[in-house]
Design an enzyme around this catalytic site. Structure first.
Site, PDB file in Angstrom:
ATOM      1  N   GLU A   1      28.090 111.165  98.873  1.00 38.28           N
ATOM      2  CA  GLU A   1      28.587 112.200  99.781  1.00 38.28           C
ATOM      3  C   GLU A   1      29.809 112.914  99.213  1.00 38.28           C
ATOM      4  OE1 GLU A   1      28.071 112.037 104.391  1.00 38.28           O
ATOM      5  OE2 GLU A   1      30.068 111.243 103.933  1.00 38.28           O
TER       6      GLU A   1
ATOM      7  N   HIS B   1      14.171  91.644  88.520  1.00 40.38           N
ATOM      8  CA  HIS B   1      12.711  91.561  88.594  1.00 40.38           C
ATOM      9  C   HIS B   1      12.107  92.829  89.187  1.00 40.38           C
ATOM     10  CE1 HIS B   1      12.628  87.272  87.486  1.00 40.38           C
ATOM     11  NE2 HIS B   1      13.815  87.254  88.085  1.00 40.38           N
TER      12      HIS B   1
ATOM     13  N   LYS C   1      23.305 118.261 110.945  1.00 40.57           N
ATOM     14  CA  LYS C   1      23.836 117.991 112.286  1.00 40.57           C
ATOM     15  C   LYS C   1      23.735 119.229 113.172  1.00 40.57           C
ATOM     16  CE  LYS C   1      27.222 114.493 110.854  1.00 40.57           C
ATOM     17  NZ  LYS C   1      28.671 114.176 110.774  1.00 40.57           N
TER      18      LYS C   1
END
Length: 405
Positions: free
Chosen positions: A252, A279, A395
């Site tokens: 961010e 892995h 938003k």
């Protein structure tokens, strides 16, 4: 905390320039001063919480929760804490119901955290929990002065605490946002801040940390077009949520338009936990596209010293080399082996951070180290490290959709 670089950046003039920019930035960016803050009002407030309270629950998202969660989950396995701490971070109804099933809402103190005071996710969850527990004394609200949340809290005669000036959410863990829930559940926030201050002092007073951070930041910035993915490979499960905090902080802060051009830039953060991700993701690092740098984080002294028993298993005698080996030795041998294997490739930028032990001061040091590194890289790649317009756009669209509905 010890940091070993396996790459170098030699540009003394550039080091001085970015160091001076960060020194100047302290005048306007609030997180730099948090390690020296007076925490006596916070401790006084937290100590006044009723002894009947068994659980602390944070209602918040992103910077309002990730930092405190990183510290709590780091310390929880090694410290006998008087209260459990839970986090409501998602509007996922399964998650909300599951968390609520773990404690008694009537014996819980809720911390509702929103810098703006109008975060959709936070208040959708708060409204639901308020329908279950409507006593204002069960809540503390943490927000900016003059926010809608401050006005609401005063309306219902609930307690309000404030964020310091000019401290953004993802840099707020060492403010009231993180310190209040951590102190309420028994984390030593004085020691936490002392760890952060040790890194700050070492950086600004021309110590070892300054040299490491400047070289590392300049290398990342100069090579961000090629090595545009930064991986933390942490060799302890206790650092799982620290990795999540780092992903928000790094992504961010650094994924932006440059300030003085139209270019999009950014360094993509990846959080990995060893040895599990040996892995899975390690294969991509080892033989995939050469666009990733890797920072390994090790713990030198684990508090648990359990030993692999001296047992021979039929047909598995080749594994007797494990016998009488401590798990702490094994996990660090695994880490060192991966580091050596990547060093042999000679074209993967690597460094290692070694934490002495699982303590509040060490996680405080690690947090402030990464906050400083983020600020340095942001300055060097010419972005505004402290805004998030890409997040705000979503938003705005969501609020419009809600209004239309």
């Amino acid at each position: 905390m010890k940091n070993t670089l396996y790459f170098s950046s030699k540009s003394r003039e550039e080091e001085q320039s970015v160091f001076q920019a960060i020194q100047k930035e302290q005048d306007s960016i609030g997180y730099y001063s948090l390690p020296e803050q007076d925490i006596s009002p916070i401790l006084e407030y937290c100590n006044a919480i009723s002894e009947d309270v068994e659980t602390i629950a944070v209602i918040g998202i992103g910077g309002s929760s990730l930092g405190a969660k990183a510290v709590y989950e780091f310390m929880k396995p090694v410290k006998d804490l008087p209260r459990k701490l839970y986090f409501f971070e998602s509007t996922d109804p399964i998650n909300i119901t599951d968390i609520l099933s773990k404690f008694d809402v009537n014996k819980t103190h809720f911390l509702v955290i929103s810098k703006s005071g109008s975060t959709v996710e936070t208040f959708s969850i708060y409204k639901y929990i308020y329908s279950l527990q409507s006593d204002p004394s069960a809540y503390t609200f943490i927000t900016d002065p003059d926010s809608p949340l401050e006005k609401y809290a005063k309306e219902i005669n609930a307690s309000v605490l404030y964020l310091p000036n000019n401290v953004g959410g993802r840099f707020s863990v060492l403010s009231t946002v993180g310190l209040v829930p951590l102190a309420m559940c028994g984390i030593d926030i004085k020691v936490l801040l002392a760890g952060a201050k040790s890194i700050k002092d070492s950086f600004f007073e021309h110590g070892f940390t300054q040299d490491i951070l400047l070289k590392k930041a300049i290398y990342y910035a100069k090579n961000h077009a090629q090595y545009n993915i930064n991986c933390i490979f942490a060799y302890s499960e206790t650092l799982k949520y620290f990795c999540q905090w780092y992903v928000q902080l790094w992504g961010e802060s650094l994924g932006k338009h440059q300030r003085h051009s139209a270019f999009h830039v950014g360094l993509t953060p990846i959080g990995l936990i060893g040895p599990k991700d040996q892995h899975s993701f390690l294969q991509l690092i080892m033989e995939g596209t050469r666009n990733k740098s890797v920072t390994f984080i090790k713990i030198q002294d684990f508090p648990e010293n359990i030993i692999i028993p001296d047992i021979t298993l039929p047909h598995l005698e080749m594994l007797d080399s494990l016998n009488n080996l401590s798990f702490s030795e094994l996990i660090n041998m695994q880490c060192d082996s991966v580091i050596e294997s990547l060093q042999e490739q000679e074209d993967i930028p690597l460094d290692t951070i070694t934490i002495q032990s699982v303590t509040e001061d060490n996680i405080g040091s690690l947090i402030f180290y990464y906050e400083l590194l983020t600020s340095l890289v942001g300055e060097l790649i010419d972005v505004n490290t402290y805004d998030q317009p890409g997040v705000e756009a979503g938003k705005i669209i969501l609020k419009k959709k809600l209004q239309e509905k």
